[in-house]
Design a protein around this motif. Sequence first.
Motif, PDB file in Angstrom:
ATOM      1  N   GLU A  29       0.844  -1.199   0.000  1.00  0.00           N
ATOM      2  CA  GLU A  29       0.000   0.000   0.000  1.00  0.00           C
ATOM      3  C   GLU A  29       0.880   1.249   0.000  1.00  0.00           C
ATOM      4  O   GLU A  29       1.843   1.337   0.762  1.00  0.00           O
ATOM      5  CB  GLU A  29      -0.886  -0.009   1.251  1.00  0.00           C
ATOM      6  N   ARG A  30       0.566   2.189  -0.853  1.00  0.00           N
ATOM      7  CA  ARG A  30       1.269   3.476  -0.821  1.00  0.00           C
ATOM      8  C   ARG A  30       0.699   4.317   0.319  1.00  0.00           C
ATOM      9  O   ARG A  30      -0.495   4.579   0.371  1.00  0.00           O
ATOM     10  CB  ARG A  30       1.076   4.225  -2.132  1.00  0.00           C
ATOM     11  N   VAL A  31       1.556   4.709   1.237  1.00  0.00           N
ATOM     12  CA  VAL A  31       1.088   5.575   2.326  1.00  0.00           C
ATOM     13  C   VAL A  31       1.511   7.028   2.094  1.00  0.00           C
ATOM     14  O   VAL A  31       0.933   7.955   2.647  1.00  0.00           O
ATOM     15  CB  VAL A  31       1.593   5.077   3.693  1.00  0.00           C
ATOM     16  N   HIS A  32       2.559   7.217   1.283  1.00  0.00           N
ATOM     17  CA  HIS A  32       2.938   8.542   0.793  1.00  0.00           C
ATOM     18  C   HIS A  32       3.278   8.376  -0.680  1.00  0.00           C
ATOM     19  O   HIS A  32       3.828   7.358  -1.083  1.00  0.00           O
ATOM     20  CB  HIS A  32       4.151   9.110   1.544  1.00  0.00           C
ATOM     21  N   TYR A  33       2.948   9.362  -1.473  1.00  0.00           N
ATOM     22  CA  TYR A  33       3.300   9.335  -2.883  1.00  0.00           C
ATOM     23  C   TYR A  33       3.531  10.754  -3.343  1.00  0.00           C
ATOM     24  O   TYR A  33       3.207  11.721  -2.635  1.00  0.00           O
ATOM     25  CB  TYR A  33       2.241   8.617  -3.728  1.00  0.00           C
ATOM     26  N   MET A  34       4.121  10.893  -4.515  1.00  0.00           N
ATOM     27  CA  MET A  34       4.662  12.192  -4.921  1.00  0.00           C
ATOM     28  C   MET A  34       3.629  13.319  -4.902  1.00  0.00           C
ATOM     29  O   MET A  34       3.876  14.399  -4.366  1.00  0.00           O
ATOM     30  CB  MET A  34       5.309  12.081  -6.306  1.00  0.00           C
ATOM     31  N   SER A  41       6.465   6.243   0.034  1.00  0.00           N
ATOM     32  CA  SER A  41       6.617   5.279   1.125  1.00  0.00           C
ATOM     33  C   SER A  41       5.549   4.214   0.960  1.00  0.00           C
ATOM     34  O   SER A  41       4.410   4.523   0.592  1.00  0.00           O
ATOM     35  CB  SER A  41       6.461   5.953   2.486  1.00  0.00           C
ATOM     36  N   GLN A  42       5.920   2.977   1.234  1.00  0.00           N
ATOM     37  CA  GLN A  42       4.993   1.868   1.044  1.00  0.00           C
ATOM     38  C   GLN A  42       4.920   1.005   2.301  1.00  0.00           C
ATOM     39  O   GLN A  42       5.928   0.804   2.982  1.00  0.00           O
ATOM     40  CB  GLN A  42       5.441   1.006  -0.141  1.00  0.00           C
ATOM     41  N   LYS A  43       3.747   0.502   2.579  1.00  0.00           N
ATOM     42  CA  LYS A  43       3.536  -0.421   3.694  1.00  0.00           C
ATOM     43  C   LYS A  43       3.298  -1.808   3.118  1.00  0.00           C
ATOM     44  O   LYS A  43       2.453  -1.984   2.232  1.00  0.00           O
ATOM     45  CB  LYS A  43       2.339   0.022   4.538  1.00  0.00           C
ATOM     46  N   ILE A  44       4.041  -2.780   3.634  1.00  0.00           N
ATOM     47  CA  ILE A  44       4.001  -4.129   3.080  1.00  0.00           C
ATOM     48  C   ILE A  44       3.488  -5.116   4.122  1.00  0.00           C
ATOM     49  O   ILE A  44       3.951  -5.120   5.265  1.00  0.00           O
ATOM     50  CB  ILE A  44       5.402  -4.571   2.611  1.00  0.00           C
ATOM     51  N   THR A  45       2.536  -5.944   3.723  1.00  0.00           N
ATOM     52  CA  THR A  45       2.074  -7.064   4.542  1.00  0.00           C
ATOM     53  C   THR A  45       2.450  -8.341   3.807  1.00  0.00           C
ATOM     54  O   THR A  45       2.019  -8.567   2.669  1.00  0.00           O
ATOM     55  CB  THR A  45       0.553  -7.013   4.746  1.00  0.00           C
ATOM     56  N   THR A  46       3.278  -9.156   4.433  1.00  0.00           N
ATOM     57  CA  THR A  46       3.769 -10.350   3.745  1.00  0.00           C
ATOM     58  C   THR A  46       4.154 -11.440   4.734  1.00  0.00           C
ATOM     59  O   THR A  46       4.441 -11.161   5.904  1.00  0.00           O
ATOM     60  CB  THR A  46       5.002 -10.008   2.881  1.00  0.00           C
ATOM     61  N   VAL A  47       4.161 -12.667   4.258  1.00  0.00           N
ATOM     62  CA  VAL A  47       4.868 -13.739   4.952  1.00  0.00           C
ATOM     63  C   VAL A  47       6.302 -13.712   4.428  1.00  0.00           C
ATOM     64  O   VAL A  47       6.557 -13.253   3.313  1.00  0.00           O
ATOM     65  CB  VAL A  47       4.241 -15.119   4.683  1.00  0.00           C
ATOM     66  N   MET A  48       7.236 -14.191   5.232  1.00  0.00           N
ATOM     67  CA  MET A  48       8.622 -14.229   4.792  1.00  0.00           C
ATOM     68  C   MET A  48       8.920 -15.455   3.929  1.00  0.00           C
ATOM     69  O   MET A  48       9.957 -15.527   3.275  1.00  0.00           O
ATOM     70  CB  MET A  48       9.561 -14.200   5.991  1.00  0.00           C
TER      71      MET A  48
END
Length: 266
Positions: A29-34, A41-48
């Motif tokens: 998800e973009r939490v900040h963009y130009m 800035s991007q927020k990532i939800t993931t399994v490793m």
Amino acid sequence: MGKTVLVDLSHPFGDKCPLWPYFEDVKIERVHYMAKSGVLSQKITTVMHCTTHADSPAHVVEGTEFTHEIPLEKYYGTGVVVDIPKKRWELITAKDLENATPKIQKGDIVIIHTGWHRYWGDSQQYFLYSPGLGREAGEWLVEKGVKAVGVDQQALDHPLHTAIGPHGPGPLRPDICKEYKELTGRNVEDDFPEWEPCHNLLLSNGIVGWENVGGDIEMVVGKRVTIAGFPLRWYKGDGSIVRLVAFIDEDEINNVPPRVYKYGTF
């Protein structure tokens, strides 16, 4: 001697990257963009345990090492990229490993190229029908005293040794078990009776394991190289996405074109 070349053995990580059957989608998800703030800035939800990654012993063996407890030296050293071509559902055997070239030696990092990395994607062929390791191969690698093992398939174990078959929380895909019975006349549990024997053998003996090896692996197949595949310094981590890299003299590299990944299809 030419200059040292770095060859990427990693599949890309990104939004909706291919995943093992029981994981949720990677979300970015973009939490900040130009236009909003002048920065991205991007927020990532993931399994490793997706794309090219390392399993830590604590992933499968209770009471063993987490990611932050494993010395960095375990993820770095001299290795061989051995060519062991395999077809759908075939097992990699101890004989395959014994006869592989370059010769596997004690202390080696062993990267196994079956050719299955070519199918990496959101596909049943890659995740459900791949070849793989089982107990026999795991015991051989432990006895040989190798340092680490990487495979160009979905897991350190054959898919029918995992929860895709009737093991642990499985079968995740009972239709695949039925298909195996129709094809061979045997039940999956007859030919693959254990749940992830190679995971347990390798990791409980301190042998690091990388899954979903790929990228430009064909450039170094059949070569002795230096390998590095470091995890994040994740406290209490059960594994980590890695950037797996082979270091090789430019005069030794195989003359094959680099792989091109297309966004959305990988």
